[in-house]
Design a protein around this motif. Sequence first.
Motif, PDB file in Angstrom:
ATOM      1  N   ARG A  54       0.857  -1.177   0.000  1.00  0.00           N
ATOM      2  CA  ARG A  54       0.000   0.000   0.000  1.00  0.00           C
ATOM      3  C   ARG A  54       0.898   1.233   0.000  1.00  0.00           C
ATOM      4  O   ARG A  54       1.832   1.331   0.803  1.00  0.00           O
ATOM      5  N   VAL A  55       0.649   2.157  -0.917  1.00  0.00           N
ATOM      6  CA  VAL A  55       1.453   3.377  -0.984  1.00  0.00           C
ATOM      7  C   VAL A  55       0.543   4.582  -1.172  1.00  0.00           C
ATOM      8  O   VAL A  55      -0.568   4.476  -1.714  1.00  0.00           O
ATOM      9  N   GLY A  56       1.035   5.732  -0.735  1.00  0.00           N
ATOM     10  CA  GLY A  56       0.359   6.989  -1.012  1.00  0.00           C
ATOM     11  C   GLY A  56       0.560   7.396  -2.456  1.00  0.00           C
ATOM     12  O   GLY A  56       1.472   6.919  -3.154  1.00  0.00           O
ATOM     13  N   ALA A  57      -0.275   8.316  -2.919  1.00  0.00           N
ATOM     14  CA  ALA A  57      -0.282   8.685  -4.336  1.00  0.00           C
ATOM     15  C   ALA A  57       0.965   9.434  -4.778  1.00  0.00           C
ATOM     16  O   ALA A  57       1.203   9.576  -5.973  1.00  0.00           O
ATOM     17  N   GLY A  58       1.774   9.910  -3.847  1.00  0.00           N
ATOM     18  CA  GLY A  58       2.979  10.632  -4.228  1.00  0.00           C
ATOM     19  C   GLY A  58       4.232   9.785  -4.268  1.00  0.00           C
ATOM     20  O   GLY A  58       5.320  10.297  -4.565  1.00  0.00           O
ATOM     21  N   VAL A  59       4.118   8.509  -4.003  1.00  0.00           N
ATOM     22  CA  VAL A  59       5.286   7.626  -3.878  1.00  0.00           C
ATOM     23  C   VAL A  59       5.841   7.236  -5.238  1.00  0.00           C
ATOM     24  O   VAL A  59       5.093   6.851  -6.145  1.00  0.00           O
ATOM     25  N   LYS A  60       7.164   7.306  -5.357  1.00  0.00           N
ATOM     26  CA  LYS A  60       7.859   6.815  -6.545  1.00  0.00           C
ATOM     27  C   LYS A  60       8.253   5.350  -6.342  1.00  0.00           C
ATOM     28  O   LYS A  60       8.409   4.872  -5.211  1.00  0.00           O
ATOM     29  N   TRP A  61       8.487   4.659  -7.452  1.00  0.00           N
ATOM     30  CA  TRP A  61       8.894   3.261  -7.367  1.00  0.00           C
ATOM     31  C   TRP A  61      10.201   3.085  -6.598  1.00  0.00           C
ATOM     32  O   TRP A  61      10.426   2.032  -5.993  1.00  0.00           O
ATOM     33  N   GLU A  62      11.066   4.079  -6.588  1.00  0.00           N
ATOM     34  CA  GLU A  62      12.351   3.951  -5.910  1.00  0.00           C
ATOM     35  C   GLU A  62      12.190   3.709  -4.413  1.00  0.00           C
ATOM     36  O   GLU A  62      13.074   3.127  -3.773  1.00  0.00           O
ATOM     37  N   ARG A  63      11.053   4.124  -3.828  1.00  0.00           N
ATOM     38  CA  ARG A  63      10.817   3.899  -2.402  1.00  0.00           C
ATOM     39  C   ARG A  63      10.200   2.531  -2.140  1.00  0.00           C
ATOM     40  O   ARG A  63      10.041   2.144  -0.979  1.00  0.00           O
ATOM     41  N   VAL A  64       9.861   1.808  -3.187  1.00  0.00           N
ATOM     42  CA  VAL A  64       9.178   0.523  -3.037  1.00  0.00           C
ATOM     43  C   VAL A  64      10.094  -0.655  -3.356  1.00  0.00           C
ATOM     44  O   VAL A  64      10.111  -1.659  -2.639  1.00  0.00           O
TER      45      VAL A  64
END
Length: 444
Positions: free
Chosen positions: A101-111
């Motif tokens: 689950r991620v917020g709408a501002g998250v980039k793939w680099e944080r995942v």
Amino acid sequence: MLSATLPSLSAAFLYPGDPGWDEARSAFNVLLDQHPAAIALPATARDVAAAVSYARAAGWRVAPQATAHNQGPLGDLSDTLLLNVRGLQEVHVDPGALRVRVGAGVKWERVVGRLNAYGLAALHGSSPDVGVAGYSLGGGIGWLSRKYGMQANAVTALEVVTADGTLVRADHEHHADLFWALRGGGGNFGVVTAIEFAVHPVEDLYAGALFFPYERSAEVLHAWTRMLPQLPEDLMTWVTLGHFPPIPDVPAFARGRSFAIVQGAFLGHEVDAWDLLRPLRELGPIRDTFAMVPPIVLADLAMDPLDPLPFHLTHHLVDALPVDALLENVGPDLSLMQFRHMGGALHRAEPGAGVRATLPGEICAMALGVVMDEHSDRAVRAMLSAFDTTLEPHRAGDYANFVEAPSDASRFFSPDDWARLRAIKHRYDPTDVVAGNHHIPPAS
């Protein structure tokens, strides 16, 4: 006008001339000069809801923006509130459930790094700098797509602020029509604040690149296209014909040089991959980086630029690649031409999929030219036009995430799906408040 903050909320509003205005309105493609009526910087879903209500009261439309990729299709923003959701940065990984689950501002680099630690992989694309939400809403094709399909159909739930300022959860059991439309229909139906999606167990895989001198592009492309009908779904390969600038961000061996590069990712063992890639290795690459690696390597395998740059881009989904005509007609003024093998799961509509269940064509052909001045602008446009003309007889369709200008979005969908999308738009946004990258108008 001075910056304002809505009472009891943390969503800052910026207006032309305010500190931070130019940074907040900028796009990844720096040729775009966005001039919205105002910019909202929400910190929570509640702030998003308040900003949407504020915009409606002001007579403005609302255009969500996270990482500012693929902003060109939005067109004129003079009567629009640019809703910059980069502050929505929640990331939660549930390795047991294979869910994120991620917020709408998250980039793939944080995942990708967090998933890698658990031996998991997501269906991300070529760049870790791209936002999860926008990529997913438009479809999402990457290194595992021939095996698992598009990222849009890995989505299990979305939280959305609708045009009337209501926060809803859309999944298979709740607002199922909205859930269907958002998965491939883009952000036309509301402002996404959070997204949940499935991931896959991948401890390691065989991935890397074969580098050839640019002058051997024809040999490489002919060998590659001959291989495609026999390749299993576990293998995704791309060919990139690219010119690397002499800058520090580029690996030392490639700076200022040009290559024909075969990149690939294989969900299997090295010994099997050797047989599959043998026709290319027999051509004698000057550099071979293939190895058994953790899935985090896929985030940078394409070597996409991470910093904003000025460019023009075009693409086509094609049934066949006219290699010789393409190399003859398109000159060296393009920074890259890239060809991605499609098919496999990208051709299969699974039960419960969203509107963008499949993509047509055997190859996704994309071309990009970096523009530094008026002369290079003219040269790039001419070469992109030649690229388009050469591929037109072989066209099978479009991939919306690669369409960088305003266009008739009905061409992305079947007539029945287009009619259904417009009916859903009317249900959730009858006055067309929310502006998606590719406009879907409400039904009359």
